[in-house]
Each structure stands twice: as structure tokens, then as C-alpha cells.
Design an enzyme around this catalytic site. Structure first.
Site, PDB file in Angstrom:
ATOM      1  CB  ALA A  17       3.754 -91.358 -20.188  1.00 49.71           C
ATOM      2  CB  SER A  87       0.181 -80.002 -19.944  1.00 51.63           C
ATOM      3  OG  SER A  87       0.244 -81.066 -19.037  1.00 51.63           O
TER       4      SER A  87
END
Length: 174
Positions: A17, A87
């Protein structure tokens, strides 16, 4: 802008990303402004401190706990700590926030199609073909932040624009 009291800037998002790219650009800008900065990259930390961990939910959460512990120590000692880690689970990120205290959650948001097009390691292709199991965004969930302090739309904005958003938020705090 000098963040002498220490803070953790936690970049979360899918693989590819743009978390590490933003983290490194942010690091350069913060260091140039006179800050003590440390980048904790999820892949690097996993290699060093999590090499016995797999990719189950429990193992991923344990990896985040370890990163949060290090970030907490650095933050307490006045270091601006930039964490770049997928995460994927909200509860683990919230636990990190509680442990660290001075915490900015940055959602590095890019559509999965863009992440796949940026994937130089071919991980998405391997996950889609079944070579890699429990891959975040394919056959393991990514729980997007519900109210991050900053959201970087890396499919639409440049690295510079994303870094500027984070810097603007930090300036509001100091």
C-alpha cells in the site's frame, strides 16, 4: 517542528500500500527538522524478533505486541518512532495505542488492485494461486481503522502529499 517528547506514528495498511515508502520519506523530513527518529519496519522486525512466528492471528498479534513494546520504549525516551506494519487486526492496533500512549494511527489506504500492481515480490500472485496461505487481503482479513488520525490515499496521492498530511497532523500536536 521538533517532537522532543516522543511519539509513535503507526502506519497500517495492506502489503504494497506504500507504508514503507511513506515511512522512509517521513523519516527524512523529520530528521531534517532535528528530530530523533527510528523506523520500525514490520518485515524487518519479524525477521529479527519474530522469526519463530507464523501468520496465524495469534502470531500476527504477538508480532504487533513486540513492535509496540519497542515503540513504547523509544517513545518514552523522546524518540519519534515510525512503525510500518500491516497490523491487520483492530484489537492489536488498539492494544498498541494503549501501551504506547502518544500514538498516531495512519491508515495507508490503497485498493487491493493497486497493491497487487505494485507487488514486486509477487506475494499477491502466490497468495491467489494458493502458494501462500493466510495472506492479508486475500484469504485473511484486514480490518481497516475506523477513525485513524490520518488517512493516506496512496492510489490517488503522491508520497509527498501523504507525508505532508502526516506532518500537518503532527504540527497540530506541537
Amino acid at each position: 517542528m521538533n517532537t522532543t517528547s516522543g511519539i509513535t506514528i503507526w502506519l497500517t495498511g495492506l502489503s504494497s500500500a506504500g507504508k514503507t515508502t511513506i515511512a522512509r520519506a517521513l523519516e527524512k523530513e523529520l530528521v531534517a527538522a532535528g528530530n530523533r527518529v527510528e523506523v520500525l519496519d514490520g518485515d524487518e522486525i519479524r525477521t529479527i524478533l519474530g522469526n519463530t512466528l507464523g501468520f496465524s492471528k495469534d502470531d500476527r498479534n504477538e508480532n504487533i505486541r513486540r513492535i509496540a513494546h519497542i515503540a513504547s520504549l523509544l517513545t518514552k525516551h523522546g524518540v519519534t518512532t515510525i512503525v510500518s506494519a500491516i497490523s491487520p487486526y483492530r484489537a492489536a492496533r488498539n492494544e498498541a495505542r494503549e501501551k504506547i500512549g502518544r500514538f498516531i494511527e495512519v491508515y495507508v489506504n490503497a485498493p487491493i488492485e493497486i497493491c497487487e500492481s505494485r507487488d514486486v515480490k509477487g506475494l499477491y500472485k502466490k497468495a491467489r494461486s494458493g502458494e501462500i496461505a493466510q495472506f492479508t487481503g486475500i484469504d485473511d482479513p484486514y480490518e481497516s481503522p475506523l477513525s485513524p488520525e490520518v488517512e493516506c490515499l496512496t492510489g490517488q496521492e503522491s508520497v509527498r502529499e501523504s507525508v505532508s498530511k502526516i506532518i500537518a497532523f503532527i504540527k497540530q500536536l506541537y
